[in-house]
Design a protein around this motif. Structure first.
Motif, PDB file in Angstrom:
ATOM      1  N   VAL A   6       0.846  -1.176   0.000  1.00 20.98           N
ATOM      2  CA  VAL A   6       0.000   0.000   0.000  1.00 20.98           C
ATOM      3  C   VAL A   6       0.882   1.226   0.000  1.00 20.98           C
ATOM      4  O   VAL A   6       1.684   1.417   0.904  1.00 20.98           O
ATOM      5  N   GLN A   7       0.763   2.053  -1.029  1.00 19.49           N
ATOM      6  CA  GLN A   7       1.474   3.311  -1.080  1.00 19.49           C
ATOM      7  C   GLN A   7       2.945   3.160  -0.718  1.00 19.49           C
ATOM      8  O   GLN A   7       3.378   3.503   0.366  1.00 19.49           O
ATOM      9  N   GLY A  17      -0.503  10.048  -5.177  1.00 19.64           N
ATOM     10  CA  GLY A  17      -1.809  10.677  -5.146  1.00 19.64           C
ATOM     11  C   GLY A  17      -1.666  12.172  -5.094  1.00 19.64           C
ATOM     12  O   GLY A  17      -0.692  12.756  -5.551  1.00 19.64           O
ATOM     13  N   SER A  21      -2.081  13.479   0.015  1.00 19.83           N
ATOM     14  CA  SER A  21      -1.977  12.051   0.318  1.00 19.83           C
ATOM     15  C   SER A  21      -0.563  11.606   0.508  1.00 19.83           C
ATOM     16  O   SER A  21      -0.302  10.486   0.889  1.00 19.83           O
ATOM     17  N   GLY A  30       0.475   4.529   5.947  1.00 20.33           N
ATOM     18  CA  GLY A  30      -0.416   4.244   4.845  1.00 20.33           C
ATOM     19  C   GLY A  30      -1.669   3.564   5.292  1.00 20.33           C
ATOM     20  O   GLY A  30      -1.798   3.032   6.373  1.00 20.33           O
ATOM     21  N   ASP A 526      -0.872  -1.235  -4.919  1.00 16.76           N
ATOM     22  CA  ASP A 526      -0.919   0.198  -5.202  1.00 16.76           C
ATOM     23  C   ASP A 526      -2.298   0.771  -4.892  1.00 16.76           C
ATOM     24  O   ASP A 526      -3.264   0.035  -4.660  1.00 16.76           O
ATOM     25  N   ASP A 527      -2.374   2.088  -4.967  1.00 15.21           N
ATOM     26  CA  ASP A 527      -3.644   2.745  -4.708  1.00 15.21           C
ATOM     27  C   ASP A 527      -4.611   2.495  -5.859  1.00 15.21           C
ATOM     28  O   ASP A 527      -4.224   2.055  -6.946  1.00 15.21           O
ATOM     29  N   VAL A 546     -11.033  -1.492  -2.675  1.00 13.77           N
ATOM     30  CA  VAL A 546      -9.976  -1.446  -1.662  1.00 13.77           C
ATOM     31  C   VAL A 546     -10.141  -2.685  -0.785  1.00 13.77           C
ATOM     32  O   VAL A 546     -11.201  -2.913  -0.205  1.00 13.77           O
ATOM     33  N   ARG A 576      -4.640  -1.800  -2.725  1.00 16.39           N
ATOM     34  CA  ARG A 576      -4.183  -1.741  -1.330  1.00 16.39           C
ATOM     35  C   ARG A 576      -4.288  -3.117  -0.662  1.00 16.39           C
ATOM     36  O   ARG A 576      -4.855  -3.270   0.426  1.00 16.39           O
TER      37      ARG A 576
END
Length: 871
Positions: A6-7, A17, A21, A30, A526-527, A546, A576
């Motif tokens: 995630v991120q 983002g 973000s 995250g 990833d987002d 998500v 995510r």
């Protein structure tokens, strides 16, 4: 790279983002991750674990070690002896063992040796395949740290990582493996590569209050941490626990059990009829009985048992699958479990990682966005000057590759580099140009560069809008700035946008998978914005969920709610994603009736890979992922998986052709033996004849792995209703053929004209029936292997055809020269073959009628409709 991140954090504070973000990009802040602890929370953790910043004493550590056990993953593996015994337990082994025991009791040594040999061979093949697969838990354990520096008795000591206990204070430096789950409590900076655990493709920057996971690798910096979990309770250990609990019986194993159950019930019913008839005929009517008569009845039952057991079914399936695995290896797919082949053929949902499978796994710079009249090349050069030249970071490498004139830039000299600071989220350098002038360059998270440059409101609005627009299209944004006055004022150069581009063949391959009836679901760490953009380009659909919204934290992964399962079924992909999410996605799809393939490459993927019907370790996967997977790819990309699916469906068609033939012939032999015994009080076949038939029929048919077949247009699976009904119809036709020959032979014996031409006795009839079954079995295979006429393409492959021809030559010579059977004149051999050919044509016509009336039942049914709705 694995997709359960995630991120991703990064030493340039890269934003995926909007500017707001970007704070989620650092450490554990995250979405879905533990929040960074403040000083009070850290103090509370020390108090909870009855420890302090001075660590533990040796006595305290010994007491805790004795109470909680070592910091190690406990392997829970089934003993080898129990695995070996399991291969002698089940419906088909029971039937073979019963036949062997009756042979032993009657001291019928030829039958006993042959039947027992087949039993041992079947068990040996299965045991060898099981033992050959490496243990996923063993591979997981290799990833653990061997030693660690711990603060004991107020001094730093190097101890075995297994001796760490909760409450220990440890030191983690660059290049070391994190020895347990930690809360970082001291030090300035630590960058950790935890890709194999959480799937994050870039190193994560850590600060005081962040968590560090056991098994991850420190790349830069030096920090101290409080041990909060050890062994099986760590993030790493829970992954291992899921691996140990994951997995289910394969569909092929279930099919073999169902076939065995069906034949047992049929054999039991026929045995009752046979024994009842023989008891009445030999004991009730004469009014007395003897051990010899009881032995004769036992002999009849022995023949029926041997007839009812498809003794070579497991062996032929194993060998056919093994030869199929060899064919798959040529498609760059290595099979670690043979059952994966029929699972892969039935897969109707493919959950695919994004990075490296759907994309190229390399960040690429898109067109730079300049500000203030700056030339786009200046932005790239500025970012390169704010980068360590020999950096192995993915973003740094992408920047360096984008330089238009490396030689010109090489004349600039970097005099100072301030590495990424997790607080200000940027990297900064001091350089001198060829004329000796000093400049400063910076690159980092967009909001960090914006704050550095102190933009005017209009420019800042434009800048933020560009960053947001890039985020909506799935691009990661990197701000770049420079200073000519030693950092007193900064000028914004512009924004670099980066994206891991789709593989060139990905879109066409996905279109091909849909033609094959598969639904492809993207699984990415990833987002949503990044995943959605890739999904749009590849035509995957826009319904990305998500993962944490579907599977709340703390929920039991083995108890999926119906709403969650249906949400997973309808989704086009997931963003995510964490390790437990992959496992839950697989479980959800399985509970809604799907056969699921899941790709992965990291330690964190192992539970999902093992639980999936066909876990696929992609190219470059870790040892743990390879060990848990059923299929290991040696080439990157989705096309390799699609090629493997096509090949698996061909193999599945070959196996089902064999199963149709084997069940039908088993039914024919059983019914012929019982009908002949009950109606005419004769034993048409001896036990050794039946075993010889099994060997003659099945050994050459192992070449069915090379047969020519049509590839199914939709996922295929074991449709036992269709298999048993169709096999039953073909079995009745084969019974009519065999029992018809018995009737013909009995009539021949009583017909003076026929006996004058060629005399026949009961021994001749036995051999004629043996030859008819040997020839008719292979002719029946030619009938059932194709849905259309046996005389239409695809025709049998050369290896299969030549093997059958060779076998028939052997069978004819056995009959002609009396090897294991009474000798048969050549004229009667010709009669038997003419009879078989005539019946084969009739059987082929009956098959065509059956297939026409049963059209569509062999398809997957609801799954085909489901996948069609996703096209």
């Amino acid at each position: 790279m694995s997709e359960t991140a995630v991120q991703p954090g990064h030493d340039d504070g890269l934003s995926a983002g909007s500017s707001s973000s970007a704070t989620t990009m650092n450490g554990d802040a995250g979405a879905g991750k533990p929040k960074r602890l403040d000083a009070a929370a850290i103090a509370a953790r020390f108090a909870e674990l009855k420890s302090s910043a001075k660590g533990l004493t040796s006595d305290e550590a010994r007491a805790r070690l004795a109470k909680d056990g070592p910091n190690a993953i406990v392997a829970r593996e089934e003993p080898l002896w129990r695995k070996a015994v399991a291969y002698f337990w089940g419906p088909i082994p029971w039937m073979i063992e019963a036949a062997a025991l009756i042979s032993l009791a009657r001291q019928d040594w030829p039958d006993f040796i042959v039947v027992t040999g087949l039993l041992v061979y079947n068990a040996a093949v299965g045991f060898w395949q099981d033992a050959k697969a490496a243990s996923a838990l063993a591979a997981l354990k290799k990833g653990l740290a061997l030693t660690s520096r711990a603060l004991r008795d107020g001094a730093w000591r190097t101890i075995d990582a297994a001796d760490l206990v909760m409450g220990d204070v440890v030191d983690v430096t660059a290049g070391k493996i994190v020895p347990a789950d930690l809360v970082l409590t001291g030090g300035a900076y630590l960058s950790i590569d935890q890709a194999a655990l959480t799937g994050e493709s870039l190193p994560v920057s850590k600060a005081i209050g962040d968590s560090a996971y056991s098994g991850s690798i420190a790349k830069q910096g030096d920090m101290q941490g409080l041990v909060t979990e050890i062994g099986d309770n760590t993030f790493f250990g829970r992954t291992a626990g899921l691996v140990a609990s994951a997995g289910a019986q394969s569909h092929s194993q279930k099919a073999v059990v169902q076939i065995g159950d069906f034949l047992i019930l049929l054999a039991a019913a026929l045995a009752v009829v046979l024994v009842g008839t023989q008891v009445y005929r030999t004991m009730v009517v004469p009014g007395h009985w003897s051990l010899d008569q009881a032995g004769q009845i036992a002999q009849f039952v022995l023949v029926l048992l041997v007839a009812s057991v498809p003794v070579a079914l497991p062996a032929v399936m194993s060998v056919t699958l093994a030869l199929g695995a060899l064919a798959l290896s040529k498609q760059k797919a290595i099979v670690s479990r043979l059952s994966a082949i029929d699972e892969l053929a039935g897969v109707d949902v493919l959950c695919s990682d994004k990075t490296g499978t759907l994309t190229q796994n390399k960040l690429t710079l898109s067109t730079p966005i300049p500000f203030g009249g700056v030339h786009p090349e200046e932005i790239v050069d500025g970012a390169a000057l704010a980068t360590k030249a020999d950096s192995d970071d993915a973003i740094d490498q992408a920047v360096m590759k984008a330089i238009s004139d490396p030689q010109a830039l090489a004349r600039w000299k970097q005099t100072n580099l301030a590495p990424f600071d997790p607080v200000n989220k940027r990297t900064m350098t001091t350089v001198t140009d060829p004329q000796g002038k000093t400049w400063r360059f910076a690159k980092g998270a967009p909001q960090a560069i914006s704050a550095l440059c102190k933009l005017d409101p209009a420019t800042e609005t434009t800048y933020d809008d560009k960053v947001d627009e890039l985020a909506k299209h799935g691009f990661r944004a990197l701000g770049v700035a420079r200073s000519e006055d030693n950092g007193k004022t900064w000028t914004l150069l512009g924004i670099l946008s980066l994206l891991d581009p789709p593989r060139p063949d990905a879109a066409s391959t996905i279109a091909q998978t849909r033609k094959l009836g598969l639904a492809v679901k993207m699984v990415t760490g990833d987002d949503v914005a990044i995943g959605s953009e890739i999904a749009r380009e590849l035509g995957l659909g826009a319904r990305l969920l998500v993962a944490s919204d579907v599977f709340p934290k703390g929920a039991d992964p083995n108890r999926i709610s119906l709403d969650a399962a249906h949400a997973v079924e309808r989704a086009d992909g997931f963003a995510r994603v964490f390790p437990e999410h992959k496992y839950e996605i697989v479980k959800s799809l399985q509970e809604t009736g799907h056969i699921v393939a899941m790709t992965g490459d990291g330690v964190n993927d192992a539970p999902a890979l093992k639980q999936a019907d066909c876990g696929i370790a992609v190219s470059g996967a870790t040892d743990a992922a390879r060990s848990a997977a059923a299929l290991i790819l040696t080439a990157p990309g989705l096309s390799t998986i699609v090629n493997a699916i096509v090949e698996a469906r061909k193999i599945f068609e070959r196996i089902t052709s064999y199963v149709y033939y084997r069940i039908a012939m088993t039914i024919a032999i059983m019914l012929t033996v019982v009908l002949s015994s009950v109606l005419f009080a004769i034993q048409p076949l001896t036990a050794i004849m039946i075993v010889a038939l099994a060997l003659l029929d099945d050994i050459p048919i192992m070449t069915i792995a090379y047969d020519n077949v049509r590839t199914a247009e939709a996922p295929v699976r074991w449709n036992m209703h269709r298999i048993l009904v169709f096999s039953g119809v073909m079995g009745l036709m084969a019974t009519a053929q065999s029992f018809g020959l018995v009737l013909l032979g009995l009539e021949w014996m009583n017909d003076q004209a026929l006996t004058a031409w060629r005399p026949i006795d009961p021994s001749h009839l036995q051999t004629m029936l043996f030859l008819q079954l040997a020839a008719g079995g292979h002719m029946l295979l030619f009938v059932v292997r194709a849905r259309g006429s046996m005389f239409a393409p695809p025709w049998p492959s050369a290896p299969l055809f030549l093997a059958i021809v060779a076998t028939q030559v052997v069978a004819v010579l056995m009959c002609a020269y009396g090897v294991l059977v009474p000798a048969l004149p050549w004229a009667l051999i010709g009669v038997a073959w003419a009879y078989v050919i005539g019946w084969t044509i009739v059987t082929d016509v009956v098959k065509l009628i059956f297939n026409r009336t049963d059209a569509g039942r062999e398809r997957v049914g609801p799954l085909a409709a489901h996948t069609a709705s996703l096209r």
